[in-house]
Design a protein around this motif. Structure first.
Motif, PDB file in Angstrom:
ATOM      1  N   ARG A  53       0.806  -1.215   0.000  1.00 37.11           N
ATOM      2  CA  ARG A  53       0.000   0.000   0.000  1.00 37.11           C
ATOM      3  C   ARG A  53       0.843   1.271   0.000  1.00 37.11           C
ATOM      4  O   ARG A  53       0.332   2.363   0.152  1.00 37.11           O
ATOM      5  CB  ARG A  53      -0.956  -0.025   1.195  1.00 37.11           C
ATOM      6  CG  ARG A  53      -2.118  -0.952   0.919  1.00 37.11           C
ATOM      7  CD  ARG A  53      -2.700  -1.599   2.149  1.00 37.11           C
ATOM      8  NE  ARG A  53      -3.675  -2.608   1.723  1.00 37.11           N
ATOM      9  CZ  ARG A  53      -3.349  -3.843   1.361  1.00 37.11           C
ATOM     10  NH1 ARG A  53      -2.082  -4.239   1.384  1.00 37.11           N
ATOM     11  NH2 ARG A  53      -4.276  -4.702   0.961  1.00 37.11           N
ATOM     12  N   GLY A  54       2.156   1.110  -0.193  1.00 33.65           N
ATOM     13  CA  GLY A  54       3.037   2.269  -0.280  1.00 33.65           C
ATOM     14  C   GLY A  54       3.196   3.014   1.030  1.00 33.65           C
ATOM     15  O   GLY A  54       3.568   4.192   1.034  1.00 33.65           O
ATOM     16  N   LEU A  55       2.937   2.341   2.147  1.00 35.31           N
ATOM     17  CA  LEU A  55       3.009   3.011   3.443  1.00 35.31           C
ATOM     18  C   LEU A  55       4.409   2.968   4.044  1.00 35.31           C
ATOM     19  O   LEU A  55       4.732   3.771   4.930  1.00 35.31           O
ATOM     20  CB  LEU A  55       2.004   2.379   4.411  1.00 35.31           C
ATOM     21  CG  LEU A  55       0.540   2.654   4.041  1.00 35.31           C
ATOM     22  CD1 LEU A  55      -0.392   1.732   4.812  1.00 35.31           C
ATOM     23  CD2 LEU A  55       0.191   4.109   4.282  1.00 35.31           C
ATOM     24  N   ILE A  56       5.237   2.025   3.598  1.00 36.18           N
ATOM     25  CA  ILE A  56       6.650   2.004   3.974  1.00 36.18           C
ATOM     26  C   ILE A  56       7.457   1.657   2.730  1.00 36.18           C
ATOM     27  O   ILE A  56       6.938   1.059   1.788  1.00 36.18           O
ATOM     28  CB  ILE A  56       6.960   1.000   5.105  1.00 36.18           C
ATOM     29  CG1 ILE A  56       6.611  -0.432   4.687  1.00 36.18           C
ATOM     30  CG2 ILE A  56       6.284   1.389   6.405  1.00 36.18           C
ATOM     31  CD1 ILE A  56       7.087  -1.491   5.671  1.00 36.18           C
ATOM     32  N   ALA A  57       8.716   2.045   2.732  1.00 28.42           N
ATOM     33  CA  ALA A  57       9.602   1.752   1.606  1.00 28.42           C
ATOM     34  C   ALA A  57       9.907   0.260   1.557  1.00 28.42           C
ATOM     35  O   ALA A  57       9.811  -0.452   2.560  1.00 28.42           O
ATOM     36  CB  ALA A  57      10.896   2.547   1.747  1.00 28.42           C
ATOM     37  N   ALA A  58      10.305  -0.201   0.371  1.00 30.02           N
ATOM     38  CA  ALA A  58      10.509  -1.637   0.145  1.00 30.02           C
ATOM     39  C   ALA A  58      11.510  -2.244   1.121  1.00 30.02           C
ATOM     40  O   ALA A  58      11.339  -3.375   1.570  1.00 30.02           O
ATOM     41  CB  ALA A  58      10.956  -1.871  -1.291  1.00 30.02           C
ATOM     42  N   ARG A  59      12.556  -1.513   1.457  1.00 28.56           N
ATOM     43  CA  ARG A  59      13.607  -2.080   2.318  1.00 28.56           C
ATOM     44  C   ARG A  59      13.430  -1.736   3.789  1.00 28.56           C
ATOM     45  O   ARG A  59      14.266  -2.110   4.617  1.00 28.56           O
ATOM     46  CB  ARG A  59      14.975  -1.602   1.841  1.00 28.56           C
ATOM     47  CG  ARG A  59      15.317  -2.106   0.440  1.00 28.56           C
ATOM     48  CD  ARG A  59      16.700  -1.679   0.028  1.00 28.56           C
ATOM     49  NE  ARG A  59      17.023  -2.144  -1.315  1.00 28.56           N
ATOM     50  CZ  ARG A  59      18.162  -1.925  -1.937  1.00 28.56           C
ATOM     51  NH1 ARG A  59      19.121  -1.231  -1.329  1.00 28.56           N
ATOM     52  NH2 ARG A  59      18.373  -2.390  -3.153  1.00 28.56           N
ATOM     53  N   THR A  60      12.378  -1.037   4.118  1.00 27.06           N
ATOM     54  CA  THR A  60      12.164  -0.639   5.506  1.00 27.06           C
ATOM     55  C   THR A  60      11.696  -1.823   6.340  1.00 27.06           C
ATOM     56  O   THR A  60      10.846  -2.597   5.914  1.00 27.06           O
ATOM     57  CB  THR A  60      11.109   0.481   5.589  1.00 27.06           C
ATOM     58  OG1 THR A  60      11.585   1.616   4.869  1.00 27.06           O
ATOM     59  CG2 THR A  60      10.833   0.881   7.036  1.00 27.06           C
ATOM     60  N   ARG A  61      12.281  -1.963   7.520  1.00 31.59           N
ATOM     61  CA  ARG A  61      11.834  -2.982   8.469  1.00 31.59           C
ATOM     62  C   ARG A  61      11.257  -2.261   9.680  1.00 31.59           C
ATOM     63  O   ARG A  61      11.854  -1.324  10.211  1.00 31.59           O
ATOM     64  CB  ARG A  61      12.983  -3.872   8.924  1.00 31.59           C
ATOM     65  CG  ARG A  61      13.521  -4.803   7.866  1.00 31.59           C
ATOM     66  CD  ARG A  61      12.524  -5.826   7.381  1.00 31.59           C
ATOM     67  NE  ARG A  61      12.132  -6.780   8.406  1.00 31.59           N
ATOM     68  CZ  ARG A  61      11.266  -7.763   8.188  1.00 31.59           C
ATOM     69  NH1 ARG A  61      10.682  -7.889   7.005  1.00 31.59           N
ATOM     70  NH2 ARG A  61      10.949  -8.603   9.158  1.00 31.59           N
TER      71      ARG A  61
END
Length: 201
Positions: A53-61
């Motif tokens: 849903r584009g709420l966090i970046a792909a590499r964000t944990r």
């Protein structure tokens, strides 16, 4: 079957979930006649949901506390949405939790000019990725409740289903064709059973 067994969801998205991520969040957990479905049953599932849903970046944990707060927001929104559908006031506790989430990542509005003309955009100030994600979900939920779609927010009318959806038209009562078919089949069998009983000597 155990009422808390985790089941794969074959329902598909309920009407309104594509427009409102906050509604989709609430519907990541719901009951069916066969048990409970939880689409955020572990950290990987929660990360994937947020990324899709584009709420966090792909590499964000997001840490364990952030995932816990996402699940708390899910429960909070269910309480508020369900109360709204019933024409009742949500609990003060639920309202307080939602408002605290709204305050987590305050934003500023910026006037920009596009090809279509002026546009007002909300930008969140720098903060932890999960703070911004949760604030966006909370803001969207507040906009849903106070906007024209708020009056169309409904609980599924199929027995045993606890999903919420946005009614496309006043006569819609079910979150999916599957639930509608299940209700119609139950009515058919109930009517058939009564007919057989009347014919019995």
């Amino acid at each position: 079957m155990d009422a808390v067994e985790r089941l794969p969801s074959t329902q598909g998205p309920a009407p309104g979930e594509k427009q409102y991520a906050s509604l989709a969040l609430v519907n990541t957990e719901f009951a069916l006649p066969g048990g409970l479905y939880d689409g955020l049953s572990d950290a990987d599932a929660a990360h994937e949901w947020l990324r899709e849903r584009g709420l966090i970046a792909a590499r964000t944990r997001v840490g364990a506390d952030g995932i816990r707060r996402l699940l708390v927001l899910r429960d909070t929104l269910r309480v508020i949405f369900t109360a709204h559908d019933a024409g009742e006031r949500p609990t003060e506790d639920a309202l307080g939790r939602l408002n605290r989430t709204l305050a987590t990542a305050p934003g500023v509005r910026e006037l920009t000019w596009t090809e279509e003309g002026p546009a007002l955009t909300l930008h969140h100030r720098a903060g932890a990725a999960i703070d911004v994600a949760l604030a966006l979900l909370a803001e969207e939920a507040a906009e849903l409740l106070t906007g024209p779609d708020g009056a169309k927010l409904s609980a599924c009318g199929a027995r045993g289903c606890t999903r919420l959806f946005i009614r496309a038209h006043a006569s819609r009562r079910w979150c999916s064709d599957r639930c509608g078919n299940r209700v119609r089949a139950a009515r058919h069998y109930a009517g058939h059973g009564r007919a057989v009983t009347r014919q019995a000597p």
